[in-house]
Design an enzyme around this catalytic site. Structure first.
Site, mmCIF file in Angstrom:
data_model
loop_
_atom_site.group_PDB
_atom_site.id
_atom_site.type_symbol
_atom_site.label_atom_id
_atom_site.label_comp_id
_atom_site.label_asym_id
_atom_site.label_seq_id
_atom_site.Cartn_x
_atom_site.Cartn_y
_atom_site.Cartn_z
ATOM 1 N N LEU B 81 59.464 15.588 24.634
ATOM 2 C CA LEU B 81 59.006 16.078 23.261
ATOM 3 C C LEU B 81 57.530 16.676 23.167
ATOM 4 O O LEU B 81 56.935 16.174 22.539
ATOM 5 C CB LEU B 81 58.975 14.893 22.197
ATOM 6 C CG LEU B 81 60.420 14.099 21.932
ATOM 7 C CD1 LEU B 81 60.121 12.714 21.429
ATOM 8 C CD2 LEU B 81 61.189 14.958 21.082
ATOM 9 N N CYS B 134 65.664 10.742 20.674
ATOM 10 C CA CYS B 134 65.678 11.205 21.969
ATOM 11 C C CYS B 134 65.289 10.067 22.983
ATOM 12 O O CYS B 134 64.471 9.385 22.808
ATOM 13 C CB CYS B 134 64.176 12.094 21.976
ATOM 14 S SG CYS B 134 63.663 12.879 23.645
ATOM 15 N N ASN B 195 72.781 12.917 20.916
ATOM 16 C CA ASN B 195 71.744 13.206 21.764
ATOM 17 C C ASN B 195 72.256 13.069 22.979
ATOM 18 O O ASN B 195 73.426 12.641 23.445
ATOM 19 C CB ASN B 195 70.294 12.296 21.309
ATOM 20 C CG ASN B 195 69.107 13.297 21.602
ATOM 21 O OD1 ASN B 195 68.974 13.978 22.723
ATOM 22 N ND2 ASN B 195 68.205 13.291 20.495
ATOM 23 N N GLY B 221 75.849 18.092 29.507
ATOM 24 C CA GLY B 221 76.623 18.906 30.227
ATOM 25 C C GLY B 221 78.115 18.307 30.136
ATOM 26 O O GLY B 221 78.289 17.595 29.528
ATOM 27 N N THR B 273 73.620 22.950 26.719
ATOM 28 C CA THR B 273 73.424 23.227 28.205
ATOM 29 C C THR B 273 74.455 24.430 28.585
ATOM 30 O O THR B 273 73.889 25.001 29.372
ATOM 31 C CB THR B 273 73.982 21.878 28.768
ATOM 32 O OG1 THR B 273 73.062 20.990 28.148
ATOM 33 C CG2 THR B 273 73.965 21.884 30.167
#
Lengths: 273, 325
Positions: B81, B134, B195, B221, B273
């Protein structure tokens, strides 16, 4: 070539000292690349930074801060971790002119050394003779060239210690079918302006799409996802580092702004402090 | 409550692409994206005391490099962040030339941070995403985003009062997301699932150090897709019959993934991604802008073709999974 996760773990075969603050590291093992592409060098526990390739297995670095100071502590026989190659390199074409300033010279030497690209001219610019990196190597490549029209080498220095006294844009730049530029952004901008200016104003009236510039910004991921190295909307790591002049000349961030480590749009002159 | 209704229910994942300038380039090249999600703004301000009791710092640096590592099958990141003053984000949003809607995103250290940040961004965005999930921290950092469920509820309640625009809560696949979804579903318009996963750890065998400067990193991914697929389906069970929509965010790399996510319960989709990075051949390579546009448009065209062939709509597919047993 094996990769340990994303890195090539490679022995430093040889260290070349160009001047007080610039060194090249010749690496035993290295990924294949095209001139103008870059690598990320990781020093565990320190940091990771984008690095210029001056040959397929050679990186050239100027000592500018804590990371490069640590890198300069490395000795021959020790190891480096490098990932890459990343980005879009220079176009490889005959009858082109390469214009490099100081630390911008290394990627162009890599380009110059590629066999099969005839009659390239090379303009080297630097503060003084010491900053004309790879001058001897460039002259040697030119001398050994078997190409009929040969190579044209021009050098300028700020202090006149070698070649004509002046900046890159003051040099007698040999005409080329394309121009590949690498150096400080202000230098590249000035040269590109001269190349595109009308003949009656001392310019070359070059089509801006025939001029290529290698850009630099603060970089994190190097794989196009984080946005750190973006200027206006161009990501240096994935869209560049080599851009056509007409792609970037009108962008508000060109030669003006960069994103800082936190992503804030910051004036380039603030970041240089 | 106003649900976000996009022409194309496909957006970028928060923190990928990140900045409006990049969105503008993608838009100029004709990307089919319903909206652009900005990188999370956070509790940092140019003003020492932005409001009395707040005491925000001027910036949060985030981790040094390496901030990403690709193992050959999974991408890990630990940006942690990095945050500049929110006023700077406001200036960027004010100057935006983007035609597509903008989804704001914010993170906070405490529940009140979210509401204030949302209030500041509200005039310039079309919806808000709350990043309460996060998994990344700076090495040695203690207090970021380790919310207890009750704090998430407080954050969402306060945020709800701060805006009339659609509110999207980004859940973590690493916490008890079903319990959190249950608790806050009456205040949210969308749940983003989810997330990055983990965090995970990659160790360099030569230096014996973690590759990531932040030690651990959120995983993303295509390999993460089954994990997030289950999360979408679990959260769908929680919100079924309500107006709350689900945004699937995890490893979308082919148009079939979007169809699969809709069957699991999602009605909006985020690509991150795989849109920005070409992961073919065991290495990660950044896609050029035109390649991102092609990748994204191919996804959406593939979805359209499938729907036509199957004579169905995404609406009909949402939550249409037939479970065994």
């Amino acid at each position: 070539m094996d990769r340990n996760n994303q890195y090539v773990h490679t022995k430093i075969e040889k260290i070349i000292e160009h001047n007080e603050s610039t060194r090249s590291f010749v690496l035993e093992d290295m990924f294949t690349s095209e001139p103008g592409q870059f690598g990320m060098v990781w020093l565990p526990g320190v940091d990771e930074k984008p690095i210029s390739l001056s040959a397929r297995n050679r990186i050239t670095v100027r000592k500018v801060g804590p990371f490069t100071e640590k890198l300069f502590e490395k000795k021959e026989g020790q190891y480096l971790d490098v990932r890459g190659p990343y980005g879009r390199g220079f176009p490889q074409m005959g009858f082109s002119t390469l214009i490099g300033g100081g630390c911008g010279i290394p990627p162009l030497v890599y380009l110059f050394s590629k066999s099969g690209t005839p009659a390239q001219s090379f303009v080297l610019a630097g503060k003084n003779k010491d900053e004309l990196l790879f001058l001897d190597e460039i002259i040697k490549i030119a001398e050994q060239s078997t190409h009929y029209q040969g190579h044209n080498i021009v050098a300028v220095t700020d202090d006149g210690s070698y070649g004509k006294k002046g900046f890159a844009a003051d040099a007698n730049i040999p005409e080329g079918s394309i121009y590949n530029l690498c150096g400080p952004e202000i230098m590249m901008k000035t040269v590109a302006e001269k190349l595109t200016a009308p003949v009656k104003e001392g310019g070359y009236e070059t089509d801006p799409s025939k001029i290529y510039l290698s850009m630099e910004r603060y970089m994190k991921c190097a794989v196009g996802i984080c946005g750190s190295c973006s200027f206006s909307g161009k990501r240096v790591c994935a869209d560049g580092p080599v851009f056509q002049y007409d792609e970037i000349s009108s962008l508000p961030h060109f030669n003006e702004f960069a994103r800082s480590r936190t992503g804030e749009i910051t004036e380039l002159k603030e970041l240089r402090k | 409550m106003p649900k976000l209704d996009l022409e194309i229910p496909l957006v970028n994942g928060c923190g990928t692409g990140s900045y409006l300038g990049i969105a503008y380039e993608l838009e100029k090249m004709g990307i089919k994206l319903g909206a652009f999600v900005m990188k999370s703004g956070g509790p940092c301000s140019e003003i020492a005391n932005v409001r009395e009791e707040y005491r925000w710092e001027k910036e949060k640096k985030g981790n040094p490099n390496p901030t990403v590592v690709y193992t050959g099958s999974i991408l890990l990141n630990s940006m942690a962040l990095p945050t500049h003053p929110i006023e700077s984000w406001v200036r960027e949003l004010k100057n935006s030339e983007l035609k597509m809607p903008i989804i704001g995103s914010v993170w906070g250290n405490k529940p009140e941070d979210y509401a204030l940040l949302i209030e500041m961004l509200d005039p310039y965005v079309d919806a808000h995403q709350m990043n309460v999930s996060c998994p990344n921290k700076e090495a040695g950092e203690k207090s970021v985003m380790e919310f207890m469920t009750a704090q998430i509820l407080a954050a969402v309640e306060l945020a709800r009062e701060a805006t009339k625009k659609p509110l999207m809560v980004k859940l973590s696949p690493n916490e008890n997301y079903v319990a959190i979804a249950e608790l806050v579903k009456h205040h949210a318009d969308h749940f983003v699932c989810g997330n990055t996963v983990g965090p995970g750890l990659v160790i360099d065998i030569y230096s014996r150090r973690p590759v990531l400067a932040g030690n651990y990193g959120g995983m993303s991914g295509p390999a993460m897709k089954p994990k997030i697929m289950k999360m979408v389906n679990d959260v769908y069970e929680v919100v079924k019959g309500t107006d709350v929509g689900i945004v699937a965010s995890g490893g979308i790399s082919r148009w079939e993934d979007i169809i699969e996510y809709s069957i699991a319960g999602a009605s909006m989709f985020e690509v991150g991604t795989c849109a920005f990075i070409d992961l073919k051949g065991g290495t990660a390579r950044g896609r050029k802008t035109e390649e991102i546009v092609k990748f994204t448009n191919d996804l959406w065209n593939g979805v359209q073709k499938f729907l036509k062939e199957e004579n169905t709509t995404l609406d009909k597919l949402v939550g249409s999974m037939v479970k065994n047993g």
